[in-house]
Write an enzyme that holds these catalytic residues in place. Structure first.
Site, PDB file in Angstrom:
ATOM      1  N   SER A   1     -55.482  13.492   2.063  1.00 20.83           N
ATOM      2  CA  SER A   1     -54.627  14.712   1.066  1.00 20.83           C
ATOM      3  C   SER A   1     -52.916  14.693   1.847  1.00 20.83           C
ATOM      4  CB  SER A   1     -55.422  16.470   1.874  1.00 20.83           C
ATOM      5  OG  SER A   1     -54.985  17.021   0.719  1.00 20.83           O
TER       6      SER A   1
ATOM      7  N   SER B   1     -53.990  21.920  -2.717  1.00 17.85           N
ATOM      8  CA  SER B   1     -54.267  20.487  -2.840  1.00 17.85           C
ATOM      9  C   SER B   1     -55.198  19.668  -3.436  1.00 17.85           C
ATOM     10  CB  SER B   1     -54.911  19.985  -1.617  1.00 17.85           C
ATOM     11  OG  SER B   1     -53.785  19.007  -1.122  1.00 17.85           O
TER      12      SER B   1
ATOM     13  N   LYS C   1     -53.665  16.847  -6.140  1.00 11.69           N
ATOM     14  CA  LYS C   1     -53.432  15.337  -6.591  1.00 11.69           C
ATOM     15  C   LYS C   1     -54.279  14.583  -7.459  1.00 11.69           C
ATOM     16  CE  LYS C   1     -52.279  15.602  -1.428  1.00 11.69           C
ATOM     17  NZ  LYS C   1     -51.883  16.943  -1.622  1.00 11.69           N
TER      18      LYS C   1
END
Length: 490
Positions: free
Chosen positions: A323, A132, A135
């Site tokens: 997230s 993640s 991102k």
């Protein structure tokens, strides 16, 4: 402990640093994020589909925040006190924390956030699975391409024939059917800046326009033509991420009030949104004939009603703090549209990659396949992540600052709320570490900023590939970052 070509390896084969075909994927958001660990939430057991950052558990919300000591400022001062620590000083300070066998293969980098200067690392230029932390790339690119006041519009327009109207998806997954007092993001109520657009408001405005024209009965169509390419993410599981469509309500959750970390999602988010709008329109005294049908709106069709999302700055903060996978893919598509690329997975990747290159971010070894980080084939070297963070911290790029303000705060917000606690062995990081988390099967990542003992803001990226359980690997990473804080080592 040995220094291998792929990074710092502790008790595992260096080849394990490479992506493992068929490994199960990560977490979701109540969101929808690869690595979620929000206030009072828990994660799936290790090795299960949809594992998350945080503690193992059922994925249901648990009660309350824990009390933690704070040893420094939650927000660092913008002026840089002292000098950046030396390579040797960091190496000595981090010391034995780098030898924890739970880390498996660790690639990492530490840099001066003020200058972007690389200070210390191992395998810092070796591509690793980012999970993640992808991102961060999506967010920096979107903020560089879109104006700060950009908002995503959802509108209703006149149809091709009298008595027909079309609900047009603009790509806002945060559009909600909930009353304002029931909206929660990470368990917290929203304010005026972060409140999502309301489906009820859109119906009220549309009904007012229809009644003014003497229309009280309509046929409703809905338009999802803004996006192209696959509807489903490669790792789609109808929990961690919704079908990626420009029209949805409450991110396609079956229960918009769900506090599950990876909530169940509908098969057809666009159809769900159209049905929701039809109900709100009916409540406003407009009869909706039959079931809403998919169509394409005319390019110059008159607008009957429109609502808008929070600004791109607030959307980026939300997707980073929580997230949020579904929101990350939506933001990637808005970046694609701004860059005149197709609003698709491939178009988003192209837009993000090009935008980062124009910012001077080192892109050697970077391989992106999505905007969220769910894709296990993504690769980013640690040095690229710290350079992204340095760009976002730089006074030369104020437009990127929401990347920093959106990072979860250790022991306080988002996916770090239940980390760096009093008994974690890393409590000195509470309130000081701001970082984006990442979790996939066998992968734990953390990239963000800290303030060291001399008041210097440092950027770091920790990327592990390990057979250890996610809790043990997270704790080991957190202890390393806590040691960086203790460094006043010039």
């Amino acid at each position: 402990m040995a220094l291998a070509a792929g990074g710092l390896t502790v008790g595992v084969d260096p080849a394990f640093a490479q992506p493992t075909p068929g490994a199960s994927q990560s977490s979701g958001h109540p969101r929808s994020g690869t690595d979620q660990h929000r206030p009072g939430t828990s994660s799936a057991p290790p090795g299960t589909r949809g594992s998350h950052d945080g503690q193992p558990g059922t994925g249901k919300r648990r009660g309350g925040h824990r009390s933690v000591p704070v040893h420094g400022p939650v927000l660092a001062a913008t002026d840089q006190a002292g000098h950046a620590p030396s390579n040797h000083g960091l190496q000595q300070t981090m010391g034995t924390t780098l030898q924890d066998k739970s880390l498996g293969t660790l690639n990492f980098a530490v840099a001066d956030a003020a200058t972007g200067e690389f200070l210390f690392g191992s395998g810092e230029s070796v591509p690793a699975v980012p999970a993640s932390t992808t991102k961060l790339a999506t967010s920096v690119a979107a903020l560089s391409l879109l104006p700060a006041d950009f908002r995503i519009a959802t509108k209703v327009v006149q149809g091709a024939k009298p008595g027909e109207i079309t609900l047009v998806g603009g790509g806002d997954p945060t559009l909600t059917a909930l009353p304002a007092d029931q909206i929660r993001i990470g368990g917290a109520p929203v304010d005026a800046e972060s409140a999502p657009a309301s489906m009820a408001d859109l119906a009220e405005r549309t009904a007012a326009a229809l009644k003014a024209a003497g229309v009280t009965s309509v046929k409703l169509g809905y338009d999802t033509s803004l996006y192209s390419g696959p509807l489903l993410h490669k790792e789609h599981d109808a929990t961690n991420i919704a079908a990626v469509t420009p029209l949805m309500v409450d991110e396609g959750r079956i229960d918009p009030r769900s506090t599950d970390e990876a909530p169940a999602r509908v098969f057809d988010p666009a159809g769900q949104a159209a049905d929701s709008f039809a109900r709100f329109l009916t409540a406003q005294g407009i009869t909706v004939q039959g079931k809403p049908a998919q169509t394409t709106a005319g390019a110059d069709a008159a607008v009957l009603g429109q609502v808008e999302s929070p600004t791109i700055e607030r959307l980026v903060e939300r997707l980073l703090t929580m997230s949020d996978n579904t929101l990350a893919e939506a933001v990637a598509r808005q970046a694609a549209i701004a860059a005149k690329q197709p609003a698709s997975f491939d178009g988003g990747v192209k837009a993000v990659t090009d935008a980062l290159g124009k910012l001077g971010v080192p892109m050697t070894g970077v391989v992106l396949n999505d905007g969220s980080g769910l894709n296990k084939a993504n690769l980013i070297p640690p040095i690229t992540l710290v350079k992204l963070l340095a760009q976002a911290s730089s006074p030369d790029h104020p437009e990127l600052r929401p990347v920093i303000t959106g990072l979860p705060i250790a022991a306080f917000t988002g996916t770090l709320v239940n980390r760096y606690g009093a008994k974690s062995g890393a409590a000195e990081g509470a309130g000081i570490v701001r970082a984006k988390t990442g979790t996939l099967a066998g992968v734990i990542t953390l990239a963000g900023t800290v303030v060291d003992n001399d008041g210097r803001v440092l950027a770091f990226a920790m990327m592990t590939r390990t057979t250890a359980g996610p809790d043990a690997a997270r704790a080991a990473v957190d202890r390393i970052v806590a040691r960086i804080i203790a460094c006043g080592c010039q």
